[in-house]
Scaffold this motif. Structure first.
Motif, PDB file in Angstrom:
ATOM      1  N   ASP A   1      -1.765 -28.424  -7.235  1.00 17.06           N
ATOM      2  CA  ASP A   1      -3.067 -27.778  -7.414  1.00 17.06           C
ATOM      3  C   ASP A   1      -2.992 -26.286  -7.115  1.00 17.06           C
ATOM      4  N   LEU A   2      -2.287 -25.932  -6.050  1.00 19.96           N
ATOM      5  CA  LEU A   2      -2.164 -24.522  -5.691  1.00 19.96           C
ATOM      6  C   LEU A   2      -1.355 -23.751  -6.733  1.00 19.96           C
ATOM      7  N   LEU A   3      -0.268 -24.368  -7.217  1.00 19.87           N
ATOM      8  CA  LEU A   3       0.542 -23.717  -8.238  1.00 19.87           C
ATOM      9  C   LEU A   3      -0.295 -23.435  -9.478  1.00 19.87           C
ATOM     10  N   ALA A   4      -1.053 -24.418  -9.925  1.00 23.17           N
ATOM     11  CA  ALA A   4      -1.889 -24.245 -11.120  1.00 23.17           C
ATOM     12  C   ALA A   4      -2.907 -23.123 -10.922  1.00 23.17           C
ATOM     13  N   GLU A   5      -3.501 -23.068  -9.736  1.00 23.64           N
ATOM     14  CA  GLU A   5      -4.492 -22.022  -9.466  1.00 23.64           C
ATOM     15  C   GLU A   5      -3.849 -20.634  -9.393  1.00 23.64           C
TER      16      GLU A   5
ATOM     17  N   PRO B   1      10.733 -12.225 -19.078  1.00 27.82           N
ATOM     18  CA  PRO B   1      10.597 -13.624 -19.489  1.00 27.82           C
ATOM     19  C   PRO B   1      11.808 -14.485 -19.125  1.00 27.82           C
ATOM     20  N   ALA B   2      12.998 -13.886 -19.156  1.00 29.11           N
ATOM     21  CA  ALA B   2      14.211 -14.646 -18.835  1.00 29.11           C
ATOM     22  C   ALA B   2      14.204 -15.063 -17.363  1.00 29.11           C
ATOM     23  N   PHE B   3      13.754 -14.168 -16.488  1.00 30.82           N
ATOM     24  CA  PHE B   3      13.677 -14.500 -15.064  1.00 30.82           C
ATOM     25  C   PHE B   3      12.624 -15.579 -14.814  1.00 30.82           C
ATOM     26  N   VAL B   4      11.485 -15.449 -15.473  1.00 31.34           N
ATOM     27  CA  VAL B   4      10.408 -16.434 -15.290  1.00 31.34           C
ATOM     28  C   VAL B   4      10.851 -17.811 -15.757  1.00 31.34           C
ATOM     29  N   GLU B   5      11.537 -17.871 -16.894  1.00 30.20           N
ATOM     30  CA  GLU B   5      12.008 -19.164 -17.409  1.00 30.20           C
ATOM     31  C   GLU B   5      12.982 -19.825 -16.450  1.00 30.20           C
ATOM     32  N   LYS B   6      13.838 -19.029 -15.825  1.00 30.34           N
ATOM     33  CA  LYS B   6      14.782 -19.568 -14.836  1.00 30.34           C
ATOM     34  C   LYS B   6      14.060 -20.129 -13.618  1.00 30.34           C
ATOM     35  N   MET B   7      12.903 -19.556 -13.311  1.00 29.48           N
ATOM     36  CA  MET B   7      12.176 -19.947 -12.107  1.00 29.48           C
ATOM     37  C   MET B   7      11.216 -21.117 -12.307  1.00 29.48           C
ATOM     38  N   LYS B   8      10.793 -21.382 -13.513  1.00 27.31           N
ATOM     39  CA  LYS B   8       9.790 -22.429 -13.736  1.00 27.31           C
ATOM     40  C   LYS B   8      10.207 -23.795 -13.178  1.00 27.31           C
ATOM     41  N   PRO B   9      11.472 -24.206 -13.342  1.00 29.89           N
ATOM     42  CA  PRO B   9      11.874 -25.475 -12.724  1.00 29.89           C
ATOM     43  C   PRO B   9      11.780 -25.444 -11.196  1.00 29.89           C
ATOM     44  N   VAL B  10      12.049 -24.270 -10.609  1.00 28.36           N
ATOM     45  CA  VAL B  10      11.949 -24.127  -9.152  1.00 28.36           C
ATOM     46  C   VAL B  10      10.487 -24.208  -8.730  1.00 28.36           C
ATOM     47  N   TRP B  11       9.604 -23.556  -9.487  1.00 24.36           N
ATOM     48  CA  TRP B  11       8.165 -23.656  -9.208  1.00 24.36           C
ATOM     49  C   TRP B  11       7.739 -25.124  -9.195  1.00 24.36           C
ATOM     50  N   ALA B  12       8.118 -25.828 -10.263  1.00 19.21           N
ATOM     51  CA  ALA B  12       7.701 -27.231 -10.405  1.00 19.21           C
ATOM     52  C   ALA B  12       8.279 -28.105  -9.295  1.00 19.21           C
ATOM     53  N   LYS B  13       9.545 -27.859  -8.948  1.00 25.92           N
ATOM     54  CA  LYS B  13      10.206 -28.650  -7.904  1.00 25.92           C
ATOM     55  C   LYS B  13       9.460 -28.535  -6.576  1.00 25.92           C
ATOM     56  N   TYR B  14       9.151 -27.303  -6.192  1.00 26.79           N
ATOM     57  CA  TYR B  14       8.517 -27.106  -4.884  1.00 26.79           C
ATOM     58  C   TYR B  14       7.045 -27.504  -4.893  1.00 26.79           C
ATOM     59  N   ALA B  15       6.389 -27.320  -6.012  1.00 25.75           N
ATOM     60  CA  ALA B  15       4.998 -27.759  -6.093  1.00 25.75           C
ATOM     61  C   ALA B  15       4.918 -29.265  -5.884  1.00 25.75           C
ATOM     62  N   ALA B  16       5.844 -30.008  -6.513  1.00 20.70           N
ATOM     63  CA  ALA B  16       5.861 -31.469  -6.356  1.00 20.70           C
ATOM     64  C   ALA B  16       6.267 -31.864  -4.942  1.00 20.70           C
ATOM     65  N   GLN B  17       7.301 -31.213  -4.428  1.00 14.43           N
ATOM     66  CA  GLN B  17       7.806 -31.533  -3.093  1.00 14.43           C
ATOM     67  C   GLN B  17       6.767 -31.256  -2.003  1.00 14.43           C
ATOM     68  N   LEU B  18       5.998 -30.201  -2.207  1.00 19.45           N
ATOM     69  CA  LEU B  18       5.004 -29.785  -1.212  1.00 19.45           C
ATOM     70  C   LEU B  18       3.624 -30.393  -1.460  1.00 19.45           C
ATOM     71  N   LYS B  19       3.536 -31.197  -2.544  1.00 18.78           N
ATOM     72  CA  LYS B  19       2.231 -31.727  -2.954  1.00 18.78           C
ATOM     73  C   LYS B  19       1.239 -30.576  -3.144  1.00 18.78           C
ATOM     74  N   ALA B  20       1.714 -29.575  -3.837  1.00 18.07           N
ATOM     75  CA  ALA B  20       0.925 -28.355  -4.030  1.00 18.07           C
ATOM     76  C   ALA B  20       0.765 -28.017  -5.512  1.00 18.07           C
TER      77      ALA B  20
ATOM     78  N   LYS C   1      -7.336 -22.766   1.091  1.00 16.21           N
ATOM     79  CA  LYS C   1      -6.615 -24.048   1.092  1.00 16.21           C
ATOM     80  C   LYS C   1      -5.255 -23.912   1.774  1.00 16.21           C
ATOM     81  N   LEU C   2      -4.584 -22.811   1.488  1.00 15.66           N
ATOM     82  CA  LEU C   2      -3.268 -22.571   2.072  1.00 15.66           C
ATOM     83  C   LEU C   2      -3.371 -22.440   3.592  1.00 15.66           C
ATOM     84  N   ALA C   3      -4.380 -21.706   4.061  1.00 16.60           N
ATOM     85  CA  ALA C   3      -4.588 -21.532   5.501  1.00 16.60           C
ATOM     86  C   ALA C   3      -4.858 -22.870   6.184  1.00 16.60           C
ATOM     87  N   GLN C   4      -5.652 -23.703   5.548  1.00 10.58           N
ATOM     88  CA  GLN C   4      -5.988 -25.015   6.112  1.00 10.58           C
ATOM     89  C   GLN C   4      -4.737 -25.886   6.242  1.00 10.58           C
ATOM     90  N   ARG C   5      -3.893 -25.851   5.217  1.00  9.70           N
ATOM     91  CA  ARG C   5      -2.689 -26.688   5.251  1.00  9.70           C
ATOM     92  C   ARG C   5      -1.651 -26.154   6.236  1.00  9.70           C
TER      93      ARG C   5
END
Length: 332
Positions: free
Chosen positions: A322-326, A301-320, A129-133
């Motif tokens: 589905d890829l994040l969840a996978e 865990p502290a690093f991951v918690e700091k990053m979760k909002p960034v994950w969500a932000k870019y997943a939404a911004q990139l319409k990705a 999917k990533l290659a196609q996009r």
């Protein structure tokens, strides 16, 4: 008479097959394969394996010329040259993410954990999917996925064990928005800088840390100036698959037989390159410790918690989303 006709027909058929087979390789091509990393970096091992396989399987109809070490320009220049046609193959990273924003989803820090997780992403549905996009957004054909190893955080002045240790620290990042945002989320001061300038930047104090992969730390002799690294066996800053790219338009001009040879050879070369990376990282760990580098465990865990909002932000911004969840589902 009947047997003679059959014999003549058989000869004609064999001749036709021979002509068609030769036609598949009638177009002799030269592929310039450029990278920005040193010749000792595993990209070159993968590129050499690709060259060996392609030239043998095409009976010399496909020639591969290798240009490691930034001989043909920096990453952005190589990417542009691939689309323009003066270079045929390169390896995509941060600069490519500016042309194909979807690639940012695998550059989000602390999301992909280690080489097994990276391979599961690259070789499965997420990689397809990533290659196609990437092709849709930037016109690059992804031939396969190389590894860039695991990237810890390297620092000059003190060890990093929690996000608090990065407060205000000037950290070199690849020139891509997701990494800038990630470092800001950790409280660091992100400083975009070219790969080839990192050693000098650390030595002169322009930057106080980086997130180079383990092999780059070794080949660039970063241990001479940065004596602290987070433990990449515990948690990695990034371990993204790196796409080996070609212009989709150029790829489409090649005969089908040559396309298959190139794709099959690059997939085999990628498997080889990844193993070289794993083997080298194992030996480098011991070497770094002998050079006086302190490798520290962190509050993962502290690093991951700091990053979760960034994950969500870019997943939404990139319409990705589905890829994040996978990708998250493949974490083990």
């Amino acid at each position: 008479m009947f047997r003679k006709k059959i014999s003549v027909l058989g000869l004609l058929a064999a001749t036709l097959v021979s002509i068609c087979g030769s036609a598949a390789f009638a177009q002799t091509v030269t592929l310039r394969f450029a990278t920005i990393t040193a010749e000792s970096f595993p990209y070159t091992d993968g590129a050499k394996k690709f060259k060996e396989l392609v030239e043998a399987r095409s009976n010399g109809a496909i020639k591969v010329l290798l240009f490691p070490g930034g001989q043909l320009g920096n990453e952005r220049e190589i990417n542009e040259a691939i689309l323009e046609g003066s270079i045929q193959i390169g390896v995509g990273a941060g600069a490519m993410a500016n042309l194909a924003p979807i690639y940012n989803i695998v550059q989000v820090p602390f999301l992909i954990q280690g080489q097994a997780h990276m391979a599961a992403i690259a070789d499965g549905p997420v990689g397809q999917k990533l290659a196609q996009r990437i092709e849709e957004q930037a016109g690059f054909k992804v031939l396969a996925w190389f590894s860039t190893g695991d990237s810890p955080i390297e620092t000059v002045k003190k060890a990093v064990t929690s996000p608090a240790d990065l407060a205000g620290v000037k950290i070199r990042v690849i020139e891509t928005p997701v990494l800038v945002d990630a470092m800001r989320a950790l409280g660091a001061n992100p400083t975009p800088m070219a790969y080839t300038e990192v050693y000098t930047g650390l030595k002169q104090g322009v930057i106080e840390g980086a997130h180079l992969d383990v092999l780059s730390v070794d080949t660039m002799k970063v241990a001479e100036v940065a004596k602290f690294m987070t433990d990449w066996d515990q948690i990695t800053f990034v371990s993204e698959p790196r796409p080996v790219i070609m212009s989709a338009k150029y790829f489409a001009t090649l005969p089908a037989a040559q396309q298959k040879i190139i794709q099959d050879a690059m997939k085999e070369a990628a498997v080889y390159e990844r193993q070289v990376f794993k083997d080298k990282m194992t030996s480098i760990r011991k070497k770094l410790i002998e050079q006086g580098v302190t490798i520290t465990k962190v509050d993962a865990p502290a690093f991951v918690e700091k990053m979760k909002p960034v994950w969500a932000k870019y997943a939404a911004q990139l319409k990705a989303e589905d890829l994040l969840a996978e990708i998250v589902a493949l974490r083990k």
